[in-house]
Scaffold this active site. Structure first.
Site, mmCIF file in Angstrom:
data_model
loop_
_atom_site.group_PDB
_atom_site.id
_atom_site.type_symbol
_atom_site.label_atom_id
_atom_site.label_comp_id
_atom_site.label_asym_id
_atom_site.label_seq_id
_atom_site.Cartn_x
_atom_site.Cartn_y
_atom_site.Cartn_z
ATOM 1 N N CYS A 117 3.205 -7.362 2.162
ATOM 2 C CA CYS A 117 4.623 -7.041 1.881
ATOM 3 C C CYS A 117 5.358 -8.188 1.204
ATOM 4 O O CYS A 117 6.444 -7.990 0.653
ATOM 5 C CB CYS A 117 5.333 -6.658 3.165
ATOM 6 S SG CYS A 117 4.441 -5.452 4.135
ATOM 7 N N HIS A 257 12.561 -7.132 2.283
ATOM 8 C CA HIS A 257 11.472 -6.197 2.536
ATOM 9 C C HIS A 257 12.004 -5.129 3.503
ATOM 10 O O HIS A 257 12.753 -5.440 4.426
ATOM 11 C CB HIS A 257 10.274 -6.938 3.136
ATOM 12 C CG HIS A 257 9.177 -6.013 3.540
ATOM 13 N ND1 HIS A 257 8.714 -5.031 2.688
ATOM 14 C CD2 HIS A 257 8.482 -5.872 4.702
ATOM 15 C CE1 HIS A 257 7.766 -4.350 3.303
ATOM 16 N NE2 HIS A 257 7.614 -4.829 4.526
ATOM 17 N N ASN A 287 8.537 1.825 4.824
ATOM 18 C CA ASN A 287 7.869 0.570 4.452
ATOM 19 C C ASN A 287 6.762 0.859 3.427
ATOM 20 O O ASN A 287 5.748 1.467 3.759
ATOM 21 C CB ASN A 287 7.284 -0.086 5.708
ATOM 22 C CG ASN A 287 6.611 -1.413 5.415
ATOM 23 O OD1 ASN A 287 6.411 -1.795 4.260
ATOM 24 N ND2 ASN A 287 6.232 -2.115 6.468
#
Ligand code: ACO
Length: 334
Positions: A117, A257, A287
Site C-alpha cells: 500500500c 492510504h 482498500n
C-alpha cells in the site's frame, strides 16, 4: 530547502475502477457480517470488483491512458514506467512491461515495484530521482491492484476490506520550487507476517494442498496492522516535512492510504488537520492497496480541488511492513 538541478512534479493524473460494485449488504449474504459493522469499523460502504477476465494490467492501462491524456504526453515520450502492485498479472514478466507494450512506449524502461500500500509514494519518489538528475524527462507511475483475485471470500476479517482499481501519474519537469519537494520511505520487515499471501512464491509454491488450505490468499492480523498504521501514517509525513523545514500547518491537503476511516482520522489528528482537508475514497472503493493514493489524487484533481501552489501530503503504509510519504507543491493550473 535543498537546491535541486531540476524539479520533478506531476504533469497529469488518471484513474479507473471496475464497473462491478459490491456493497456491504451484498457481503452480508456471503459471510456473517453487516453493513453496520463494516461501516462503523472501517468506513467502507462499497468496493469495486474486477471482472473474471480483467487483470491488474487491464485496470492499469485505462488509468495510464487517462493520465497521459491529462498530461498531454504521448507514450513515445515516456522514458520510464513503474507499476506499483502486489497483484501483478504474473510473477514473470512484469506488469510494467505489459503496459509498455500495450501503450507502445517504445523507448521506456519498465519495472514493477513491490511496496504494497506504500507502493505509489515509493514509486513517485523513485521516478522523481530520474527526473531531478536529468537522466529521464518523462515517467509514468501507476498504482494498480486486482486484490479481489486474492481474497478469501469465507474470511469476514479480510473480505470486507479490499477492492480493485488503478491510478496513474505522469511525472516530468516542473517550475522551480514546485513538484515533489520531499519524501520519506521506510520499512520494518520484522512485521512481515502481519499481511501476507503465504503460498505465492518460492518459499511455499502454490500447490493443490496450499490452495485447499487457502494459503494462496490474503492473510492479515488486522489489529497489529491497525496499531502500526496509526503511528506510521502521521510520523512519515512529519519526517518528510522535517527534511524541508516545513511546518505541518502548511499542508493544504492530506491524501492518505485508504484502508480504514479510523486510521485516517487518527493520522489527521496527529497532523492537526481537519477532515475536510483530507481526500477520502475509502467509503466507495475500500482498500485497493497501491491504487488508493493515486486514485484519490486523480479523483480530487479531476474535481479541481487542488489549486496551483497547494501543498499536498501523500501518506501510505502497508505490507512489508512499509511506510512512505511525499510532500508535493501542486504545479498544475486548474
Ligand atoms: N463482520 C462482523 N464481525 C467481524 C468482521 C466482519 N466483517 N470482521 C471481524 N469481526 C469480528 C471479529 O471476529 C471480532 O469478534 P470477537 O470479538 O467475537 O472475536 C470482532 O469483530 C472485533 O474484531 P477486531 O479485529 O477487534 O475488529 P477491529 O475493530 O480491530 O477491526 C479491522 C478490524 C477493520 C480489520 C481493523 O483491525 C483494521 O482496519 N486493521 C488494519 C487493516 C489494514 O489497514 N490493512 C492495510 C494493509 S493491507 C495491505 O498492505 C495489502
Amino acid at each position: 530547502m535543498t537546491l535541486k538541478k531540476n524539479y520533478a512534479g506531476i504533469l497529469g493524473t488518471g484513474f479507473y475502477v471496475p464497473e462491478k460494485i459490491l456493497t456491504n449488504d451484498d457481503l452480508s449474504k456471503i459471510v456473517d457480517t453487516s453493513d453496520e459493522w463494516i461501516t462503523e469499523r472501517t468506513g467502507i460502504k462499497e468496493r469495486r470488483i474486477a471482472a473474471d477476465d480483467e487483470a491488474t494490467s487491464d485496470l492499469a492501462i485505462k488509468a495510464a491512458e487517462s493520465a497521459l491524456k491529462d498530461a498531454g504526453v504521448t507514450p513515445d515520450e515516456l522514458d520510464l514506467i513503474v507499476v506499483c502492485t502486489l497483484t501483478s498479472d504474473r510473477i514473470v514478466p512484469s506488469t510494467a512491461c505489459m503496459i509498455q507494450h500495450r501503450l507502445g512506449a517504445k523507448k521506456a524502461a519498465a519495472f514493477d515495484l513491490s511496496a504494497a500500500c506504500s507502493g505509489f509514494a515509493y514509486g513517485l519518489s523513485v521516478a522523481s530521482q530520474f527526473i531531478e538528475t536529468g537522466v529521464y524527462s518523462k515517467a509514468l507511475v501507476i498504482g494498480a491492484e486486482a486484490l479481489s483475485k486474492y481474497i478469501n471470500w469465507e474470511d469476514r476479517n479480510t473480505c470486507v476490506l479490499f477492492g480493485d482499481g488503478a491510478g496513474a501519474a505522469v511525472i516530468g519537469n516542473v517550475e522551480e520550487g514546485y513538484g515533489i519537494l520531499s519524501f520519506d520511505l521506510g520499512s520494518d520487515g520484522s512485521g512481515g507476517d502481519a499481511i501476507q499471501i503465504p503460498s505465492s512464491g518460492s518459499r511455499l509454491p502454490v500447490s493443490k494442498e496450499t490452495i485447499d488450505q487457502r494459503l494462496n490468499l490474503i492473510h492479515m492480523n488486522g489489529k497489529d496492522v491497525f496499531k502500526f498504521a496509526v503511528k506510521a501514517m502521521g510520523n512519515t509525513v512529519k519526517h518528510s516535512l522535517e527534511k524541508i523545514d516545513m511546518p505541518q500547518e502548511k499542508i493544504d491537503w492530506l491524501v492518505p492510504h485508504q484502508a480504514n476511516i479510523r486510521i485516517i482520522q487518527s493520522a489527521a489528528k496527529r497532523l492537526d488537520m481537519p477532515m475536510d482537508k483530507v481526500i477520502l475514497t475509502v467509503q466507495k472503493y475500500g482498500n485497493m492497496s497501491a491504487a488508493c493514493i493515486p486514485i484519490a489524487l486523480a479523483e480530487a484533481a479531476s474535481e479541481k480541488r487542488f489549486k496551483k501552489g497547494d501543498i499536498i501530503a501523500l501518506s501510505g503504509f502497508g505490507a512489508g511492513l512499509t511506510w512512505a510519504s511525499c510532500i508535493i507543491r501542486w504545479s498544475k493550473d486548474n
